[in-house]
Design an enzyme around this catalytic site. Structure first.
Site, PDB file in Angstrom:
ATOM      1  N   ASP A  79      32.148  42.285  36.330  1.00 48.90           N
ATOM      2  CA  ASP A  79      32.824  41.193  37.026  1.00 48.90           C
ATOM      3  C   ASP A  79      32.790  39.941  36.159  1.00 48.90           C
ATOM      4  O   ASP A  79      31.764  39.626  35.537  1.00 48.90           O
ATOM      5  CB  ASP A  79      32.148  40.935  38.385  1.00 48.90           C
ATOM      6  CG  ASP A  79      33.031  40.141  39.324  1.00 48.90           C
ATOM      7  OD1 ASP A  79      33.507  40.712  40.324  1.00 48.90           O
ATOM      8  OD2 ASP A  79      33.273  38.940  39.054  1.00 48.90           O
ATOM      9  N   ASN A  81      35.233  44.572  49.954  1.00 48.69           N
ATOM     10  CA  ASN A  81      35.727  43.464  50.762  1.00 48.69           C
ATOM     11  C   ASN A  81      37.161  43.753  51.207  1.00 48.69           C
ATOM     12  O   ASN A  81      38.031  44.031  50.372  1.00 48.69           O
ATOM     13  CB  ASN A  81      35.683  42.168  49.959  1.00 48.69           C
ATOM     14  CG  ASN A  81      34.268  41.798  49.541  1.00 48.69           C
ATOM     15  OD1 ASN A  81      33.314  42.099  50.257  1.00 48.69           O
ATOM     16  ND2 ASN A  81      34.123  41.168  48.383  1.00 48.69           N
ATOM     17  N   VAL A 123      41.318  40.027  45.392  1.00 47.31           N
ATOM     18  CA  VAL A 123      42.240  40.798  44.547  1.00 47.31           C
ATOM     19  C   VAL A 123      42.734  41.999  45.368  1.00 47.31           C
ATOM     20  O   VAL A 123      41.933  42.853  45.761  1.00 47.31           O
ATOM     21  CB  VAL A 123      41.552  41.285  43.249  1.00 47.31           C
ATOM     22  CG1 VAL A 123      42.522  42.127  42.424  1.00 47.31           C
ATOM     23  CG2 VAL A 123      41.042  40.095  42.426  1.00 47.31           C
ATOM     24  N   HIS A 144      38.570  47.848  45.160  1.00 50.99           N
ATOM     25  CA  HIS A 144      37.509  47.905  44.152  1.00 50.99           C
ATOM     26  C   HIS A 144      36.169  47.937  44.873  1.00 50.99           C
ATOM     27  O   HIS A 144      36.001  47.330  45.933  1.00 50.99           O
ATOM     28  CB  HIS A 144      37.577  46.724  43.180  1.00 50.99           C
ATOM     29  CG  HIS A 144      37.766  45.404  43.852  1.00 50.99           C
ATOM     30  ND1 HIS A 144      38.977  44.990  44.340  1.00 50.99           N
ATOM     31  CD2 HIS A 144      36.881  44.425  44.152  1.00 50.99           C
ATOM     32  CE1 HIS A 144      38.850  43.803  44.899  1.00 50.99           C
ATOM     33  NE2 HIS A 144      37.584  43.438  44.812  1.00 50.99           N
ATOM     34  N   HIS A 191      32.331  46.941  44.603  1.00 46.24           N
ATOM     35  CA  HIS A 191      31.361  46.103  43.885  1.00 46.24           C
ATOM     36  C   HIS A 191      30.032  46.852  43.789  1.00 46.24           C
ATOM     37  O   HIS A 191      29.535  47.379  44.794  1.00 46.24           O
ATOM     38  CB  HIS A 191      31.094  44.795  44.646  1.00 46.24           C
ATOM     39  CG  HIS A 191      32.249  43.857  44.740  1.00 46.24           C
ATOM     40  ND1 HIS A 191      32.400  42.767  43.906  1.00 46.24           N
ATOM     41  CD2 HIS A 191      33.318  43.830  45.579  1.00 46.24           C
ATOM     42  CE1 HIS A 191      33.500  42.100  44.236  1.00 46.24           C
ATOM     43  NE2 HIS A 191      34.067  42.726  45.254  1.00 46.24           N
TER      44      HIS A 191
HETATM   45  P1  5GP Z   1      37.063  40.590  45.824  1.00 43.35           P
HETATM   46  O1  5GP Z   1      36.795  39.134  46.097  1.00 43.35           O
HETATM   47  O2  5GP Z   1      38.554  40.882  45.920  1.00 43.35           O
HETATM   48  O3  5GP Z   1      36.236  41.554  46.605  1.00 43.35           O
HETATM   49  O4  5GP Z   1      36.623  40.842  44.321  1.00 43.35           O
HETATM   50  C1  5GP Z   1      37.391  40.482  43.232  1.00 43.35           C
HETATM   51  C2  5GP Z   1      36.448  40.318  42.079  1.00 43.35           C
HETATM   52  O5  5GP Z   1      37.206  40.323  40.884  1.00 43.35           O
HETATM   53  C3  5GP Z   1      35.658  39.010  42.110  1.00 43.35           C
HETATM   54  O6  5GP Z   1      34.276  39.286  42.153  1.00 43.35           O
HETATM   55  C4  5GP Z   1      36.084  38.302  40.838  1.00 43.35           C
HETATM   56  O7  5GP Z   1      35.043  37.600  40.217  1.00 43.35           O
HETATM   57  C5  5GP Z   1      36.591  39.452  39.983  1.00 43.35           C
HETATM   58  N1  5GP Z   1      37.613  39.053  39.030  1.00 43.35           N
HETATM   59  C6  5GP Z   1      38.672  38.239  39.251  1.00 43.35           C
HETATM   60  N2  5GP Z   1      39.419  38.133  38.138  1.00 43.35           N
HETATM   61  C7  5GP Z   1      38.811  38.898  37.188  1.00 43.35           C
HETATM   62  C8  5GP Z   1      39.119  39.180  35.822  1.00 43.35           C
HETATM   63  O8  5GP Z   1      40.109  38.713  35.256  1.00 43.35           O
HETATM   64  N3  5GP Z   1      38.263  39.988  35.160  1.00 43.35           N
HETATM   65  C9  5GP Z   1      37.157  40.544  35.763  1.00 43.35           C
HETATM   66  N4  5GP Z   1      36.387  41.339  35.012  1.00 43.35           N
HETATM   67  N5  5GP Z   1      36.843  40.294  37.058  1.00 43.35           N
HETATM   68  C10 5GP Z   1      37.666  39.480  37.756  1.00 43.35           C
END
Ligand code: 5GP
Length: 112
Positions: A28, A85, A94, A98, A100
């Protein structure tokens, strides 16, 4: 394309810790724990609640991969947290499913 599709296509760089024909695992960019890896299916499922009945095998593969990544990252004995999430209140940012994998520190419960 989703952000994660662009990472899978190597249009956006990422620290890749695992890749196979069905998923990719990346660190992340904004880690919430010493180990914070995202396990992402190559087939786009926007979020868990939109997964179809025929995708059980893929969903199981994501969880088994998450556990294998956790073990490889040294979390097998200390433990780890798996989080998915879904939607606004779930903290999703996003819209590409995915998993975590978080570890390297003690997690709290209930989650924030
Ligand atoms: P969500 O909030 O949708 O459950 O998780 C999305 C995750 O993607 C977040 O923890 C965020 O930090 C990570 N993330 C967002 N943009 C990028 C990116 O460009 N590269 C990587 N490696 N992680 C990202």
């Amino acid at each position: 394309m989703t952000l994660f599709e662009r990472i899978i296509a190597r249009e956006i760089p990422a620290d890749i810790v695992h890749e196979d024909e069905r998923c990719i695992a990346i660190r992340d960019i904004n880690p919430q724990a010493p180990v914070h890896v995202l396990v992402i299916p190559k087939t786009v499922i926007p979020r868990l609640g939109e997964a179809a009945a025929g995708q059980e095998e893929l969903l199981g593969h994501l969880l088994l991969t998450a556990a294998a990544v956790a073990k490889r990252e040294g979390l097998g004995d200390s433990g780890f947290r798996i989080a998915i999430n879904h939607g606004h209140d779930g903290g999703e940012t996003v819209p590409h499913l995915h998993v975590h994998v978080l570890g390297g520190r003690a997690m709290t419960w209930p989650p924030g």
